[in-house]
Scaffold this motif. Sequence first.
Motif, PDB file in Angstrom:
ATOM      1  N   UNK A   6       0.850  -1.193   0.000  1.00 13.64           N
ATOM      2  CA  UNK A   6       0.000   0.000   0.000  1.00 13.64           C
ATOM      3  C   UNK A   6       0.879   1.234   0.000  1.00 13.64           C
ATOM      4  N   UNK A   7       0.376   2.275  -0.652  1.00 15.32           N
ATOM      5  CA  UNK A   7       1.099   3.529  -0.705  1.00 15.32           C
ATOM      6  C   UNK A   7       0.538   4.533   0.272  1.00 15.32           C
ATOM      7  N   UNK A   8       1.352   5.478   0.617  1.00 11.47           N
ATOM      8  CA  UNK A   8       0.946   6.530   1.553  1.00 11.47           C
ATOM      9  C   UNK A   8      -0.255   7.305   1.015  1.00 11.47           C
ATOM     10  N   UNK A   9      -0.258   7.577  -0.280  1.00 11.88           N
ATOM     11  CA  UNK A   9      -1.317   8.397  -0.870  1.00 11.88           C
ATOM     12  C   UNK A   9      -2.394   7.584  -1.583  1.00 11.88           C
ATOM     13  N   UNK A  10      -2.098   6.342  -1.911  1.00 10.44           N
ATOM     14  CA  UNK A  10      -3.025   5.573  -2.749  1.00 10.44           C
ATOM     15  C   UNK A  10      -3.580   4.338  -2.060  1.00 10.44           C
ATOM     16  N   UNK A  11      -3.181   4.115  -0.831  1.00  8.76           N
ATOM     17  CA  UNK A  11      -3.709   2.996  -0.063  1.00  8.76           C
ATOM     18  C   UNK A  11      -3.619   1.686  -0.814  1.00  8.76           C
ATOM     19  N   UNK A  12      -4.660   0.893  -0.700  1.00  5.23           N
ATOM     20  CA  UNK A  12      -4.700  -0.432  -1.323  1.00  5.23           C
ATOM     21  C   UNK A  12      -4.888  -0.357  -2.831  1.00  5.23           C
ATOM     22  N   UNK A  13      -5.118   0.833  -3.375  1.00  2.00           N
ATOM     23  CA  UNK A  13      -5.280   0.978  -4.820  1.00  2.00           C
ATOM     24  C   UNK A  13      -3.948   1.166  -5.528  1.00  2.00           C
ATOM     25  N   UNK A  14      -2.842   0.813  -4.868  1.00  4.37           N
ATOM     26  CA  UNK A  14      -1.529   1.014  -5.465  1.00  4.37           C
ATOM     27  C   UNK A  14      -1.376   0.330  -6.826  1.00  4.37           C
ATOM     28  N   UNK A  15      -1.813  -0.933  -7.010  1.00  7.37           N
ATOM     29  CA  UNK A  15      -1.690  -1.527  -8.351  1.00  7.37           C
ATOM     30  C   UNK A  15      -2.441  -0.736  -9.432  1.00  7.37           C
ATOM     31  N   UNK A  16      -3.604  -0.222  -9.091  1.00  7.97           N
ATOM     32  CA  UNK A  16      -4.354   0.600 -10.050  1.00  7.97           C
ATOM     33  C   UNK A  16      -3.562   1.869 -10.355  1.00  7.97           C
ATOM     34  N   UNK A  17      -3.036   2.483  -9.318  1.00  5.44           N
ATOM     35  CA  UNK A  17      -2.225   3.681  -9.524  1.00  5.44           C
ATOM     36  C   UNK A  17      -1.018   3.383 -10.409  1.00  5.44           C
ATOM     37  N   UNK A  18      -0.338   2.270 -10.155  1.00  2.19           N
ATOM     38  CA  UNK A  18       0.842   1.931 -10.953  1.00  2.19           C
ATOM     39  C   UNK A  18       0.486   1.742 -12.428  1.00  2.19           C
ATOM     40  N   UNK A  19      -0.647   1.123 -12.694  1.00  2.00           N
ATOM     41  CA  UNK A  19      -1.091   0.950 -14.082  1.00  2.00           C
ATOM     42  C   UNK A  19      -1.299   2.309 -14.761  1.00  2.00           C
ATOM     43  N   UNK A  20      -1.787   3.267 -14.005  1.00  2.00           N
ATOM     44  CA  UNK A  20      -2.072   4.583 -14.560  1.00  2.00           C
ATOM     45  C   UNK A  20      -0.884   5.532 -14.455  1.00  2.00           C
ATOM     46  N   UNK A  21       0.224   5.033 -13.937  1.00  2.00           N
ATOM     47  CA  UNK A  21       1.405   5.878 -13.721  1.00  2.00           C
ATOM     48  C   UNK A  21       2.583   5.327 -14.533  1.00  2.00           C
ATOM     49  N   UNK A  22       2.341   5.102 -15.794  1.00  2.00           N
ATOM     50  CA  UNK A  22       3.379   4.747 -16.772  1.00  2.00           C
ATOM     51  C   UNK A  22       3.950   3.352 -16.627  1.00  2.00           C
ATOM     52  N   UNK A  23       3.347   2.476 -15.842  1.00  2.00           N
ATOM     53  CA  UNK A  23       3.854   1.122 -15.698  1.00  2.00           C
ATOM     54  C   UNK A  23       3.038   0.188 -16.582  1.00  2.00           C
ATOM     55  N   UNK A  24       3.711  -0.527 -17.460  1.00  2.00           N
ATOM     56  CA  UNK A  24       3.040  -1.455 -18.374  1.00  2.00           C
ATOM     57  C   UNK A  24       2.262  -2.497 -17.572  1.00  2.00           C
ATOM     58  N   UNK A  25       1.086  -2.879 -18.070  1.00  2.00           N
ATOM     59  CA  UNK A  25       0.220  -3.827 -17.361  1.00  2.00           C
ATOM     60  C   UNK A  25       0.960  -5.092 -16.940  1.00  2.00           C
ATOM     61  N   UNK A  26       1.786  -5.641 -17.837  1.00  2.00           N
ATOM     62  CA  UNK A  26       2.461  -6.898 -17.530  1.00  2.00           C
ATOM     63  C   UNK A  26       3.556  -6.742 -16.471  1.00  2.00           C
TER      64      UNK A  26
END
Length: 166
Positions: free
Chosen positions: A61-81
């Motif tokens: 979990x992230x400080x700002x994104x809580x348990x939605x960190x994987x969703x945030x990572x997908x939307x933050x320039x990280x390729x789905x795979x």
Amino acid sequence: MKPSTTIALLCAALVQMAAPAAAGPDGRDLHAYWDGRCKDCHGDSAAFARSTLRLDQGRLAGRHHGADLPVFLRNHYLADELVAPVTAMLAAQVATSPQFKEHCAGCHGTAADFARKSLVLRGSVLTGKASGKPVADYLATHGGMPPAEIPAMVQTLQRVLQEVGG
């Protein structure tokens, strides 16, 4: 929360923390990917993970994104795979003390660079490329690491070797 639920959650968290992170798809070097795509803004992955992330009931979990960190990572320039393997790498870094940085980095640079250049798995034994010796045996006479810390260092280096595609 029932004690049995608490125990089950704790066991799940420990299993997740103990599981090594895998390299990215096609053996992609996750540390090189981080360094090329994320480091300019977020710095070293381990320092970033330890200072801004936490494990919450076995999930990163992230400080700002809580348990939605994987969703945030997908939307933050990280390729789905790469979301799952990078998340696993960061979770492992959160759960691991900075042993390598404290004991080894002064001579050997980053753990990822060291793993790429100097380590190989022979069967299930982490081995030095140049010496041909198991890393655990080598550390017993190198660097002054307390014997009780050697197994954790070997486990960390083996994980990092896997994360760089070794």
